[in-house]
Design a protein around this motif. Structure first.
Motif, mmCIF file in Angstrom:
data_model
loop_
_atom_site.group_PDB
_atom_site.id
_atom_site.type_symbol
_atom_site.label_atom_id
_atom_site.label_comp_id
_atom_site.label_asym_id
_atom_site.label_seq_id
_atom_site.Cartn_x
_atom_site.Cartn_y
_atom_site.Cartn_z
ATOM 1 N N PHE A 20 0.821 -1.218 0.000
ATOM 2 C CA PHE A 20 0.000 0.000 0.000
ATOM 3 C C PHE A 20 0.854 1.268 0.000
ATOM 4 O O PHE A 20 0.477 2.278 -0.597
ATOM 5 C CB PHE A 20 -0.962 -0.034 1.188
ATOM 6 N N ILE A 21 2.017 1.201 0.654
ATOM 7 C CA ILE A 21 2.947 2.342 0.610
ATOM 8 C C ILE A 21 3.467 2.531 -0.809
ATOM 9 O O ILE A 21 3.527 3.651 -1.320
ATOM 10 C CB ILE A 21 4.106 2.126 1.601
ATOM 11 N N ALA A 22 3.821 1.416 -1.469
ATOM 12 C CA ALA A 22 4.312 1.482 -2.847
ATOM 13 C C ALA A 22 3.226 1.987 -3.796
ATOM 14 O O ALA A 22 3.501 2.760 -4.727
ATOM 15 C CB ALA A 22 4.802 0.100 -3.284
ATOM 16 N N LEU A 23 1.979 1.571 -3.553
ATOM 17 C CA LEU A 23 0.865 2.025 -4.389
ATOM 18 C C LEU A 23 0.689 3.540 -4.280
ATOM 19 O O LEU A 23 0.479 4.237 -5.287
ATOM 20 C CB LEU A 23 -0.422 1.311 -3.955
ATOM 21 N N ALA A 24 0.792 4.052 -3.059
ATOM 22 C CA ALA A 24 0.673 5.503 -2.854
ATOM 23 C C ALA A 24 1.817 6.242 -3.527
ATOM 24 O O ALA A 24 1.620 7.290 -4.160
ATOM 25 C CB ALA A 24 0.663 5.807 -1.353
ATOM 26 N N GLN A 25 3.047 5.710 -3.405
ATOM 27 C CA GLN A 25 4.197 6.332 -4.048
ATOM 28 C C GLN A 25 4.044 6.333 -5.562
ATOM 29 O O GLN A 25 4.365 7.310 -6.242
ATOM 30 C CB GLN A 25 5.484 5.604 -3.640
ATOM 31 N N LEU A 26 3.531 5.237 -6.113
ATOM 32 C CA LEU A 26 3.298 5.157 -7.556
ATOM 33 C C LEU A 26 2.320 6.242 -8.005
ATOM 34 O O LEU A 26 2.535 6.902 -9.023
ATOM 35 C CB LEU A 26 2.759 3.773 -7.921
ATOM 36 N N MET A 27 1.251 6.450 -7.227
ATOM 37 C CA MET A 27 0.262 7.467 -7.561
ATOM 38 C C MET A 27 0.902 8.860 -7.608
ATOM 39 O O MET A 27 0.658 9.645 -8.537
ATOM 40 C CB MET A 27 -0.873 7.457 -6.540
ATOM 41 N N VAL A 28 1.753 9.159 -6.619
ATOM 42 C CA VAL A 28 2.374 10.484 -6.560
ATOM 43 C C VAL A 28 3.324 10.708 -7.730
ATOM 44 O O VAL A 28 3.307 11.761 -8.370
ATOM 45 C CB VAL A 28 3.119 10.681 -5.215
ATOM 46 N N VAL A 29 4.169 9.707 -8.041
ATOM 47 C CA VAL A 29 5.129 9.910 -9.130
ATOM 48 C C VAL A 29 4.462 9.839 -10.499
ATOM 49 O O VAL A 29 4.908 10.506 -11.441
ATOM 50 C CB VAL A 29 6.315 8.920 -9.045
ATOM 51 N N LEU A 30 3.380 9.054 -10.614
ATOM 52 C CA LEU A 30 2.607 9.056 -11.859
ATOM 53 C C LEU A 30 2.080 10.448 -12.148
ATOM 54 O O LEU A 30 2.122 10.930 -13.282
ATOM 55 C CB LEU A 30 1.413 8.096 -11.744
ATOM 56 N N ASP A 31 1.576 11.094 -11.105
ATOM 57 C CA ASP A 31 0.944 12.397 -11.282
ATOM 58 C C ASP A 31 1.928 13.450 -11.774
ATOM 59 O O ASP A 31 1.527 14.436 -12.388
ATOM 60 C CB ASP A 31 0.311 12.854 -9.958
ATOM 61 N N LEU A 120 2.221 15.991 2.310
ATOM 62 C CA LEU A 120 1.939 15.210 3.524
ATOM 63 C C LEU A 120 2.235 13.735 3.286
ATOM 64 O O LEU A 120 2.833 13.051 4.117
ATOM 65 C CB LEU A 120 0.463 15.343 3.909
ATOM 66 N N LEU A 121 1.805 13.267 2.131
ATOM 67 C CA LEU A 121 1.828 11.844 1.820
ATOM 68 C C LEU A 121 3.233 11.292 1.585
ATOM 69 O O LEU A 121 3.607 10.248 2.133
ATOM 70 C CB LEU A 121 0.963 11.642 0.569
ATOM 71 N N ALA A 122 4.038 11.980 0.769
ATOM 72 C CA ALA A 122 5.329 11.432 0.333
ATOM 73 C C ALA A 122 6.305 11.180 1.490
ATOM 74 O O ALA A 122 6.847 10.076 1.607
ATOM 75 C CB ALA A 122 5.944 12.338 -0.726
ATOM 76 N N PRO A 123 6.563 12.160 2.377
ATOM 77 C CA PRO A 123 7.493 11.864 3.475
ATOM 78 C C PRO A 123 6.935 10.855 4.477
ATOM 79 O O PRO A 123 7.696 10.078 5.063
ATOM 80 C CB PRO A 123 7.723 13.231 4.135
ATOM 81 N N GLY A 152 10.980 4.749 -11.814
ATOM 82 C CA GLY A 152 10.300 4.399 -13.053
ATOM 83 C C GLY A 152 8.875 4.858 -13.169
ATOM 84 O O GLY A 152 8.295 4.842 -14.262
ATOM 85 N N GLY A 153 8.270 5.285 -12.065
ATOM 86 C CA GLY A 153 6.861 5.664 -12.084
ATOM 87 C C GLY A 153 6.548 6.827 -13.011
ATOM 88 O O GLY A 153 5.479 6.881 -13.620
#
Length: 511
Positions: A20-31, A120-123, A152-153
């Motif tokens: 779930f942490i990786a999923l959130a990180q993927l969302m941020v870098v995708l954006d 807030l989310l990333a750190p 790679g995101g």
């Protein structure tokens, strides 16, 4: 809801939490890249002027970059799990607002909100990994996965953005974040157990918040404005001067206040300082490359948005391989500098190949192998960098140490886009001026000049990656991660931030 875990006992749900942490990180870098592909369509649909379209990107970058340190401190103070979930839900709400935007103002406001919740989310995400994975080998695997996604995101965002824009519409580049965020938030609520005693409950450093936020916003805006208005523009220069004054004031303040926003011990430890500096430089080079290759493939080669996205796949594959198969496997066997330094040099070799770009360059013969080298090198370097940035840090400082990783990336991205784009534009103009007299085909001259500009800027990117390697070799002197741990006294350096326990087991890097 799970109870907090003892920091000295490995969390049995840590691998589920990583998903779930990786999923959130993927969302941020995708954006960070997905909106770039959709921008021309959104601009036309909402009637955004050419002068204002950059604000769709800049509004996000300013809020994200400016508030990262504050977000890291909030995670330390409020709890990483809670901050992580609030960040996810806020990001989802801001994405819904952006997707439903009916005016320019609403779209820009939603982008700023996305940036604020992303800060807030990333750190919080990175610091959760830092306090949940305490075994050296497990930590290497976890950060390998995280590093691959972080690296790679962005390229995945180009593919997804192309598909959504071409086959649905630009609004889906915002709506796609909502399922990511909801799944990650529900999963985090159910499985993440934040270790007991890892918070920093010291009072919030308001002067530090104001000075750091304004200083970083001024810095990011200065580089963003330089790209469009030039380096000698009065407001550009004013932003840089203001940034230096504000950030210098921030450092002075942090040295004096009882509970600093960014304890200087986080920066002054040479290994972490080396990571922040070398990673920031590497991101400068990478962001410029994404920009140039996207334009080269679409404008010069005539690729569609979807085909352009797929053209970046070799870099993604290289990053995943470098992070999970090279970096993660070797990190517990060799010192981090022997992964980061060579990794940046391999990436520089791939970048060096791209200095040979011409209008008729072969994708298979030049661009593909260059991307593979770039991906392998950056993936190998990213993995130990992500881990070392928080390794051995006091648990109560994990959030702000994590925020510094994201800050170096965000500021590096803003600098890279502006600096390398300006260099490319200047070289392009000079080429047109010197070749205009004998040009029989103005369109061909325009393309030749554009590719010459890209090549000139990529030479600078090569130099920047070599500098990143030199910093990694010079400043990072820690040995390979050991399996042991060290006991840190309660409240060490944080004035009562972790008074509720007598001692904390903190993983460290063996010297």
């Amino acid at each position: 809801m799970p109870k907090s875990a003892d920091i000295s006992v490995p969390d049995p749900s840590r691998w589920k939490a990583l998903v779930f942490i990786a999923l959130a990180q993927l969302m941020v870098v995708l954006d960070a890249t997905i909106v770039n592909i959709a921008l021309p369509t959104a601009q036309q649909d909402l009637g955004i002027s050419d002068a204002n379209r950059q604000w769709v990107i800049t509004a996000y970058a300013l809020a994200f970059g400016g508030l990262l340190l504050f977000g890291g401190r909030i995670a330390d103070l409020w709890g990483r799990k809670r901050t992580f979930i609030v960040g996810l839900l806020g990001f989802a709400a801001a994405s819904a607002l952006g997707g439903a935007a009916t005016s320019e103002a609403l779209l820009l406001g939603s982008r700023a909100l996305q940036g604020a919740f992303g800060a807030l989310l990333a750190p919080a995400a990175l610091s959760l990994l830092a306090v949940m994975f305490t075994d050296a080998k497990e930590r290497a695997k976890a950060f390998g996965i995280y590093g691959a996604i972080a690296g790679g995101g962005g390229a995945v965002g180009l593919i997804l953005g192309g598909f959504l824009t071409e086959y649905l519409n630009w609004r889906w580049t915002f709506f796609v974040n909502i399922p990511f965020a909801i799944v990650a938030a529900v999963g985090a609520y159910l499985v993440i157990r934040e270790p007991e005693g890892a918070r920093n409950r010291s009072s919030l450093d308001i002067p530090g918040v104001v000075l750091s936020t304004l200083g970083l916003v001024a810095l990011v805006y200065g580089f963003t404005r330089a790209e469009s208005a030039g380096w000698s523009d009065g407001l550009t220069v004013g932003m840089f001067v203001a940034s230096v004054v504000l950030l210098a004031g921030f450092v002075v303040t942090e040295a004096k206040v009882k509970s600093p926003l960014l304890p200087l011990r986080v920066l002054t430890e040479r290994n972490r300082g080396g990571v922040y500096l070398s990673l920031g430089l590497a991101i400068i080079a990478m962001f410029g490359l994404f920009l140039f290759l996207t334009f080269y493939l679409q404008v010069v080669k005539g690729y569609s948005p979807v085909r352009t996205g797929f053209a970046f796949l070799p870099m993604i594959a290289g990053m995943i391989t470098g992070s999970t198969q090279i970096g993660a496997r070797l990190m517990t066997r060799v010192p981090p500098r022997l992964l980061m330094g060579p990794g940046f040099l391999v990436a520089a070799t791939g970048m060096l190949m791209l200095t040979q770009l011409e209008i008729g360059s072969s994708y298979a013969g030049l661009i593909l192998p260059a991307q593979v080298l770039l991906g392998l090198g950056m993936g190998t370097a990213f993995m130990p960098a992500m881990s070392l940035a928080t390794h051995g840090v006091n648990p109560a400082d994990a959030g702000v140490a994590s925020a510094m990783v994201n800050t170096s990336q965000q500021v590096g991205g803003a600098i890279g886009t502006a600096l390398l784009n300006t260099i490319a534009a200047s070289a392009t103009t000079a080429y047109v001026t010197s070749h205009a007299a004998g040009a029989a085909n103005p369109k061909l001259l325009e393309l030749q000049a554009m590719v010459h500009g890209f090549s000139s800027a990529i030479w600078w990117a090569v130099g920047i990656l070599v500098a990143a390697a030199a910093i990694a070799f010079t400043l990072i002197n820690t040995g390979r991660p050991g399996a042991g741990s060290v006991t840190a006294a309660s409240g060490e350096g944080i004035e009562g931030g972790i008074d509720e326990i007598d001692e904390i087991k903190v993983p460290v890097v063996a010297h």
